[in-house]
Design an enzyme around this catalytic site. Structure first.
Site, PDB file in Angstrom:
ATOM      1  N   ASP A 174       0.911  -1.141   0.076  1.00 58.56           N
ATOM      2  CA  ASP A 174       0.071  -0.160   0.062  1.00 58.56           C
ATOM      3  C   ASP A 174       0.774   1.209   0.094  1.00 58.56           C
ATOM      4  OD1 ASP A 174       0.837  -0.617   2.598  1.00 58.56           O
ATOM      5  OD2 ASP A 174      -0.914   0.260   3.664  1.00 58.56           O
ATOM      6  N   ASP A 200       0.719  -9.286   3.916  1.00 57.15           N
ATOM      7  CA  ASP A 200      -0.593  -9.154   4.704  1.00 57.15           C
ATOM      8  C   ASP A 200      -1.724  -9.398   4.058  1.00 57.15           C
ATOM      9  OD1 ASP A 200       1.396  -8.795   6.699  1.00 57.15           O
ATOM     10  OD2 ASP A 200       0.868  -6.714   6.987  1.00 57.15           O
ATOM     11  N   TYR A 220       9.290 -13.924   9.959  1.00 49.05           N
ATOM     12  CA  TYR A 220      10.003 -13.828   8.933  1.00 49.05           C
ATOM     13  C   TYR A 220      10.199 -15.023   7.914  1.00 49.05           C
ATOM     14  CZ  TYR A 220      10.906  -9.260  10.283  1.00 49.05           C
ATOM     15  OH  TYR A 220      10.665  -7.656  10.995  1.00 49.05           O
TER      16      TYR A 220
HETATM   17  N1  LIG Z   1       2.187   8.016   1.525  1.00 51.26           N
HETATM   18  C1  LIG Z   1       3.215   7.745   0.815  1.00 51.26           C
HETATM   19  N2  LIG Z   1       3.582   8.611  -0.385  1.00 51.26           N
HETATM   20  C2  LIG Z   1       4.810   8.221  -0.756  1.00 51.26           C
HETATM   21  N3  LIG Z   1       5.592   7.046  -0.892  1.00 51.26           N
HETATM   22  C3  LIG Z   1       5.183   6.376   0.158  1.00 51.26           C
HETATM   23  C4  LIG Z   1       3.931   6.432   1.160  1.00 51.26           C
HETATM   24  N4  LIG Z   1       4.215   5.531   1.969  1.00 51.26           N
HETATM   25  C5  LIG Z   1       5.332   4.777   1.870  1.00 51.26           C
HETATM   26  N5  LIG Z   1       5.972   5.141   0.680  1.00 51.26           N
HETATM   27  C6  LIG Z   1       7.155   4.760   0.129  1.00 51.26           C
HETATM   28  O1  LIG Z   1       6.993   3.241  -0.316  1.00 51.26           O
HETATM   29  C7  LIG Z   1       7.860   2.435  -0.024  1.00 51.26           C
HETATM   30  C8  LIG Z   1       7.364   1.251   0.640  1.00 51.26           C
HETATM   31  O2  LIG Z   1       6.418   1.594   1.725  1.00 51.26           O
HETATM   32  P1  LIG Z   1       6.253   0.557   2.888  1.00 51.26           P
HETATM   33  O3  LIG Z   1       7.576   0.262   3.650  1.00 51.26           O
HETATM   34  O4  LIG Z   1       4.964   1.247   3.792  1.00 51.26           O
HETATM   35  O5  LIG Z   1       5.969  -0.799   2.394  1.00 51.26           O
HETATM   36  P2  LIG Z   1       4.562  -1.301   1.491  1.00 51.26           P
HETATM   37  O6  LIG Z   1       4.697  -0.933   0.140  1.00 51.26           O
HETATM   38  O7  LIG Z   1       3.218  -0.737   2.101  1.00 51.26           O
HETATM   39  O8  LIG Z   1       4.929  -3.106   1.618  1.00 51.26           O
HETATM   40  P3  LIG Z   1       4.453  -3.908   2.782  1.00 51.26           P
HETATM   41  O9  LIG Z   1       3.695  -3.002   3.828  1.00 51.26           O
HETATM   42  O10 LIG Z   1       3.795  -5.035   2.294  1.00 51.26           O
HETATM   43  O11 LIG Z   1       5.821  -4.068   3.305  1.00 51.26           O
HETATM   44  C9  LIG Z   1       8.777   3.305   0.835  1.00 51.26           C
HETATM   45  O12 LIG Z   1      10.097   3.637   0.056  1.00 51.26           O
HETATM   46  C10 LIG Z   1       7.882   4.383   1.136  1.00 51.26           C
HETATM   47  O13 LIG Z   1       8.760   5.544   1.545  1.00 51.26           O
HETATM   48  O1  LIG Z   2      10.331  -5.856   7.160  1.00 54.06           O
HETATM   49  P1  LIG Z   2      10.117  -5.166   8.427  1.00 54.06           P
HETATM   50  O2  LIG Z   2      10.436  -3.714   8.103  1.00 54.06           O
HETATM   51  O3  LIG Z   2      10.614  -5.807   9.528  1.00 54.06           O
HETATM   52  O4  LIG Z   2       8.487  -5.050   8.767  1.00 54.06           O
HETATM   53  C1  LIG Z   2       7.821  -6.431   9.097  1.00 54.06           C
HETATM   54  C2  LIG Z   2       6.447  -6.001   8.415  1.00 54.06           C
HETATM   55  O5  LIG Z   2       6.322  -6.073   7.092  1.00 54.06           O
HETATM   56  C3  LIG Z   2       4.961  -6.969   6.467  1.00 54.06           C
HETATM   57  O6  LIG Z   2       5.874  -7.974   6.264  1.00 54.06           O
HETATM   58  C4  LIG Z   2       4.497  -6.237   5.607  1.00 54.06           C
HETATM   59  O7  LIG Z   2       3.987  -5.157   5.753  1.00 54.06           O
HETATM   60  C5  LIG Z   2       4.232  -6.908   7.904  1.00 54.06           C
HETATM   61  O8  LIG Z   2       3.634  -8.087   8.152  1.00 54.06           O
HETATM   62  C6  LIG Z   2       5.548  -6.802   9.156  1.00 54.06           C
HETATM   63  O9  LIG Z   2       4.740  -5.960  10.104  1.00 54.06           O
HETATM   64 MG   LIG Z   3       2.092  -1.629   3.834  1.00 55.04          MG
END
Ligand SMILES: Nc1ncnc2c1ncn2[C@@H]1O[C@H](COP(=O)(O)OP(=O)(O)OP(=O)(O)O)[C@@H](O)[C@H]1O
Ligand SMILES: O=P(O)(O)OC[C@H]1O[C@](O)(CO)[C@@H](O)[C@@H]1O
Ligand SMILES: [Mg+2]
Length: 542
Positions: free
Chosen positions: A232, A262, A418
């Site tokens: 997301d 997730d 993990y």
């Molecule tokens: N609101 C936002 N606007 C722009 N970039 C964002 C925003 N939120 C997150 N990002 C960027 O998107 C990338 C991934 O975000 P995040 O670490 O939340 O993981 P994710 O894509 O949600 O995947 P997951 O939650 O499944 O690990 C990061 O480089 C983060 O800086």
């Molecule tokens: O990879 P990190 O930064 O340890 O984050 C773990 C998180 O990433 C996820 O695997 C995906 O958002 C979550 O289930 C968990 O909380």
């Molecule tokens: Mg996420």
């Protein structure tokens, strides 16, 4: 050219519901495109997305995705090279009809409006890129997920094998790799076999999303198709990149491939890697069950991933059938007192001599935080760092039974978090990843941009970024699926009427108690009655 009209046409409403839906959608309509070009600011702020809505009979609404011709109206199109491909040239049906769409809502009632639809994914008769003109880039962002390498492989091979595209690069280390690293050349040869490995060959990261620098890099390198694989947060980043690409008038398709262990991405059926993760979680649950069964009053506790959404815990519980209690972020629980978790554990141990608890990592966070009075910490992407509910729960259960005379328990805690996301994807996820990659490629080649590709009710569709990012997908505890879990574990539901009302606030359908005033829900229990000290159980550093 099949790019749809940008403004909602008047809808010949079939009934009042259709009219209401039409009004709701027209209210959403944003100012006409193109938005006035703003002077480049130091920090790029995403423009509000322009919604492309088109209406049809009976309350039909197409929530369309942007097309390059929206802002580059004179772009030439070409016959799709797939028309001459041995695999695709046999029947016309391999190509998607210009007006094929996929319904968001599949359960409908007589007289209800046809509702929201998305553009169907797949190859079009005409494309807006010539093969030797394409310069594609692939990036993976956020946490790991089984199947990342399969998507990368299939993007590279699909571009090459279906469309004859030879220029594909990988961006290493997530978003910041656009401006902090060199690119890596990706060829069918270099990616062959990567789908058998876990992780991502490109590397990934959190944070570092600097839209201005990313789009500078896209522009400087002449990249004209960007495939962004992530959750997301990543899709929100992709939306800002697309907005900036469009503001600069670049011929560059920005395509999102949704990734999340997730399963927390809204609208789509499920995310890739989820199936593998649930399968892998079974191994931990089995081990917990074997340990618990073999000891006197054995308790097995398994912590699974699920930051805000408890899908992995829920599906792993349903699949296993050995679980006595499943705790997820969406359903609050309490420990002490009548109907509490500890009372239930005692009862189950007296009845069966053992029990297995599955807890999603995001469950009970409020209760733990309050009991330990800890300040919120966040990771580089802004996600809340979770407190370790698994260790906390184990400590509470042990404390409780220590105080009981003649009730020794043997508790084993398994934390495979993990391990379930670092494995290669299983067969079903591999097929799914291939379809996602191909659908993404067909969309980009056809000139669509600013979209995430995913199955909706079993059919792949192009979904506008704003739809994917406006809210997270969560377990709906007023849905029958959660009832099935409760039924399989026979655990208490813990819910108060207030909890159910709160859960129902996001629902499209109003929540109606089964027998008004007489259902089994209790008044809000004292959630914090159990709040005590508790060890420092932080899950990693900020
Ligand atoms: N609101 C936002 N606007 C722009 N970039 C964002 C925003 N939120 C997150 N990002 C960027 O998107 C990338 C991934 O975000 P995040 O670490 O939340 O993981 P994710 O894509 O949600 O995947 P997951 O939650 O499944 O690990 C990061 O480089 C983060 O800086
Ligand atoms: O990879 P990190 O930064 O340890 O984050 C773990 C998180 O990433 C996820 O695997 C995906 O958002 C979550 O289930 C968990 O909380
Ligand atoms: Mg996420």
């Amino acid at each position: 050219m099949e790019a749809a009209t940008a403004v909602a046409a008047p809808i010949p409403a079939a009934d009042a519901a259709a009219k209401a839906l039409e009004k709701k959608l027209l209210d959403l309509e944003l100012p006409p495109f193109p938005a006035p070009a703003k002077k480049a600011a130091a920090k790029v702020v995403a423009a509000a997305p322009k919604k492309k809505l088109a209406g049809g009979a009976g309350g039909y609404v197409l929530e369309d995705v942007p097309h390059l011709t929206d802002y580059l109206p004179n772009l030439p199109s070409f016959p799709n090279p797939l028309q001459n491909h041995p695999a695709y040239s046999v029947v016309k049906q391999y190509f998607v009809n210009a007006d094929d769409t996929v319904a968001k809502k599949i359960v409908v009632h007589k007289g209800s409006a046809r509702g929201t639809h998305f553009r169907r994914a797949g190859p079009r008769q005409r494309v807006f890129f010539q093969p030797d003109e394409v310069s594609a880039a692939i990036v993976t962002c956020g946490g790991l997920c089984p199947g990342l390498n399969t998507v990368i492989r299939e993007l590279v091979c699909g571009l090459h094998d279906m469309y004859g595209v030879t220029s594909v690069v990988g961006i290493e280390g997530g978003y910041r790799g656009f401006y902090a690293r060199n690119t890596v050349e990706l060829t069918p040869r270099s990616v062959n076999g990567i789908h058998k490995r876990g992780g991502t060959v490109l590397g990934t990261s959190r944070g570092g999303q600097d839209t201005g620098k990313i789009v500078d890099s896209i522009q400087d390198r002449g990249i004209n198709q960007v495939y962004i694989i992530g959750g997301d947060g990543t899709q929100k980043g992709a939306a800002t990149i697309h907005a900036e690409v469009q503001r600069r008038g670049l011929k560059c398709a920005v395509v999102g491939v949704p990734k999340t262990i997730d399963n927390d991405i809204a609208v789509i059926d499920r995310s890739f890697g989820f199936d593998t993760a649930v399968e892998e979680a079974q191994r931990a649950i089995n081990a917990a069950h074997v340990e618990a069964e073999s000891a006197e009053n054995g308790v097995g506790v398994v912590k699974l991933m699920g930051r805000n959404s408890g899908f992995i815990a829920m599906y792993a519980t349903l699949a296993s059938r050995d679980v006595d209690l499943c705790l997820i972020p969406e359903s609050p629980f309490y420990l002490e007192g009548k109907g509490g978790l500890l009372e239930f554990a005692e009862k189950r141990l007296r009845e069966n001599g053992h029990m297995v608890i599955v807890v999603a990592e995001g469950a009970g966070q409020d209760v733990i935080a309050r009991s330990m009075r800890l300040a919120d910490a966040h990771d580089a992407s802004g996600n809340k760092v979770l407190l370790d509910v698994g260790l906390w729960l184990c400590a509470k259960i042990k404390d409780h039974f220590k105080k009981k005379a003649n009730f020794p328990i043997t508790l084993k805690y398994i934390d495979p978090t993990y391990m379930i996301r670092a494995v290669p994807s299983n067969a079903s996820d591999n097929v799914y990843c291939s379809l996602l990659a191909h659908s993404a490629i067909h969309g980009a080649m056809a000139g669509y941009t600013g979209f995430t590709v995913a199955p909706v009710n079993g059919r792949h569709a192009y979904i506008p970024f704003y739809r994917i990012t406006e809210k997270q997908n969560k377990v709906v505890i007023t849905d029958r699926m959660w009832a099935r879990v409760l039924c399989s574990t026979n655990q208490p539901c813990f819910l108060s009427t207030e909890d159910v009302e709160k859960a129902g606030q996001d629902d499209e359908e109003p929540i109606v108690p089964l027998v008004e005033g007489e259902n089994s829900l209790v008044k809000a229990p004292p959630l914090l009655a159990n709040a005590g000290d508790g060890a420092a159980l932080c899950n990693g550093a900020a």
